[in-house]
Motif scaffolding. Structure first.
Motif, PDB file in Angstrom:
ATOM      1  N   TRP A  78       0.848  -1.197   0.000  1.00 48.09           N
ATOM      2  CA  TRP A  78       0.000   0.000   0.000  1.00 48.09           C
ATOM      3  C   TRP A  78       0.887   1.252   0.000  1.00 48.09           C
ATOM      4  O   TRP A  78       0.815   2.070   0.908  1.00 48.09           O
ATOM      5  CB  TRP A  78      -0.906   0.010   1.233  1.00 48.09           C
ATOM      6  CG  TRP A  78      -1.825  -1.159   1.287  1.00 48.09           C
ATOM      7  CD1 TRP A  78      -1.602  -2.369   1.870  1.00 48.09           C
ATOM      8  CD2 TRP A  78      -3.114  -1.238   0.710  1.00 48.09           C
ATOM      9  NE1 TRP A  78      -2.672  -3.195   1.698  1.00 48.09           N
ATOM     10  CE2 TRP A  78      -3.626  -2.520   0.994  1.00 48.09           C
ATOM     11  CE3 TRP A  78      -3.900  -0.349  -0.022  1.00 48.09           C
ATOM     12  CZ2 TRP A  78      -4.878  -2.940   0.566  1.00 48.09           C
ATOM     13  CZ3 TRP A  78      -5.155  -0.765  -0.435  1.00 48.09           C
ATOM     14  CH2 TRP A  78      -5.637  -2.048  -0.147  1.00 48.09           C
ATOM     15  N   ARG A 136      -0.622   4.813   0.712  1.00 45.10           N
ATOM     16  CA  ARG A 136      -1.547   4.968   1.834  1.00 45.10           C
ATOM     17  C   ARG A 136      -0.791   5.037   3.151  1.00 45.10           C
ATOM     18  O   ARG A 136       0.205   4.339   3.356  1.00 45.10           O
ATOM     19  CB  ARG A 136      -2.526   3.781   1.901  1.00 45.10           C
ATOM     20  CG  ARG A 136      -3.355   3.543   0.663  1.00 45.10           C
ATOM     21  CD  ARG A 136      -4.334   4.657   0.324  1.00 45.10           C
ATOM     22  NE  ARG A 136      -5.415   4.828   1.241  1.00 45.10           N
ATOM     23  CZ  ARG A 136      -6.618   4.254   1.121  1.00 45.10           C
ATOM     24  NH1 ARG A 136      -6.864   3.444   0.107  1.00 45.10           N
ATOM     25  NH2 ARG A 136      -7.543   4.486   2.002  1.00 45.10           N
ATOM     26  N   THR A 194      -8.006   4.376   6.146  1.00 46.07           N
ATOM     27  CA  THR A 194      -9.042   4.373   5.112  1.00 46.07           C
ATOM     28  C   THR A 194      -9.976   5.557   5.295  1.00 46.07           C
ATOM     29  O   THR A 194     -10.025   6.173   6.355  1.00 46.07           O
ATOM     30  CB  THR A 194      -9.861   3.068   5.176  1.00 46.07           C
ATOM     31  OG1 THR A 194     -10.424   2.936   6.485  1.00 46.07           O
ATOM     32  CG2 THR A 194      -9.007   1.854   4.839  1.00 46.07           C
ATOM     33  N   GLU A 195     -10.702   5.839   4.248  1.00 48.40           N
ATOM     34  CA  GLU A 195     -11.748   6.859   4.299  1.00 48.40           C
ATOM     35  C   GLU A 195     -12.972   6.245   4.980  1.00 48.40           C
ATOM     36  O   GLU A 195     -13.132   5.020   4.993  1.00 48.40           O
ATOM     37  CB  GLU A 195     -12.113   7.304   2.877  1.00 48.40           C
ATOM     38  CG  GLU A 195     -10.967   7.949   2.118  1.00 48.40           C
ATOM     39  CD  GLU A 195     -10.527   9.272   2.737  1.00 48.40           C
ATOM     40  OE1 GLU A 195     -11.366   9.974   3.320  1.00 48.40           O
ATOM     41  OE2 GLU A 195      -9.328   9.593   2.631  1.00 48.40           O
ATOM     42  N   HIS A 247     -15.948   5.826   4.113  1.00 46.47           N
ATOM     43  CA  HIS A 247     -16.794   4.979   3.262  1.00 46.47           C
ATOM     44  C   HIS A 247     -16.099   3.679   2.831  1.00 46.47           C
ATOM     45  O   HIS A 247     -16.731   2.811   2.246  1.00 46.47           O
ATOM     46  CB  HIS A 247     -17.232   5.758   2.018  1.00 46.47           C
ATOM     47  CG  HIS A 247     -16.097   6.125   1.110  1.00 46.47           C
ATOM     48  ND1 HIS A 247     -15.311   7.229   1.348  1.00 46.47           N
ATOM     49  CD2 HIS A 247     -15.600   5.528   0.005  1.00 46.47           C
ATOM     50  CE1 HIS A 247     -14.381   7.302   0.409  1.00 46.47           C
ATOM     51  NE2 HIS A 247     -14.531   6.277  -0.416  1.00 46.47           N
ATOM     52  N   GLU A 248     -14.807   3.540   3.135  1.00 47.09           N
ATOM     53  CA  GLU A 248     -14.055   2.354   2.740  1.00 47.09           C
ATOM     54  C   GLU A 248     -14.099   1.285   3.830  1.00 47.09           C
ATOM     55  O   GLU A 248     -14.161   1.593   5.010  1.00 47.09           O
ATOM     56  CB  GLU A 248     -12.585   2.711   2.488  1.00 47.09           C
ATOM     57  CG  GLU A 248     -12.362   3.610   1.303  1.00 47.09           C
ATOM     58  CD  GLU A 248     -10.889   3.937   1.143  1.00 47.09           C
ATOM     59  OE1 GLU A 248     -10.342   3.574   0.085  1.00 47.09           O
ATOM     60  OE2 GLU A 248     -10.297   4.544   2.056  1.00 47.09           O
ATOM     61  N   ALA A 249     -14.010   0.049   3.393  1.00 46.21           N
ATOM     62  CA  ALA A 249     -13.924  -1.063   4.342  1.00 46.21           C
ATOM     63  C   ALA A 249     -12.542  -1.037   5.001  1.00 46.21           C
ATOM     64  O   ALA A 249     -11.558  -0.626   4.375  1.00 46.21           O
ATOM     65  CB  ALA A 249     -14.128  -2.384   3.612  1.00 46.21           C
TER      66      ALA A 249
END
Length: 151
Positions: free
Chosen positions: A69, A72, A90-91, A93-95
């Motif tokens: 990654w 990230r 993560t954002e 809305h992300e898993a």
């Protein structure tokens, strides 16, 4: 902070004064433990935080990235119920993306062991790359007592 007999009259050790409502002691001990872990990993103080609520949790913003990654940010999170986990930031809305979980039943592995776990997780080496968390049975008073020597 150093606890002295003026703060704790007649008591020689921090673990002697812990009781059923150990939130204050737990906070002091967790702060010290988190500082020790952050120091071993090379995370500055401003990259750490913790919270004591229905679950004690901690967060460290890792300064290294994972080859898997590279674009990230990574985080090292701790919970009294799951232990240490390396994840991708993560954002909302992300898993969640879990890279590695520090297995076992000890919610408070030594800071050096946590540092080794993070190094192994970021390189993919060793047993640290387990991705299944196990539920750790903790007792708040015992957890505070175990953290007392980090005060």
């Amino acid at each position: 902070m150093t606890l002295t007999n003026s703060v704790l009259p007649g008591r020689a050790r921090a673990s002697d004064w812990l009781d059923e409502d150990s939130t204050w002691e737990l906070s002091l001990g967790l702060a010290g433990y988190l500082r020790a872990v952050a120091k071993r990993i090379g995370v500055p103080a401003e990259g750490t935080t913790f919270e004591i609520s229905d679950t004690a949790t901690a967060y460290l913003a890792l300064t290294r990235r994972s080859p898997a990654w590279p674009a990230r940010d990574l985080m090292l999170v701790w919970s009294e119920r799951t232990g240490w986990i390396v994840s991708v930031e993560t954002e909302p809305h992300e898993a969640p993306v879990v890279i590695a979980c520090f297995g076992g039943t000890d919610p408070l592995p030594a800071p050096d062991a946590v540092a080794r776990f993070v190094a192994e997780a970021l390189t993919g080496d060793g047993a640290a790359v387990a991705r299944v968390t196990t539920r750790i049975d903790t007792n708040r008073v015992r957890l505070a007592k175990d953290l007392a020597h980090y005060i």
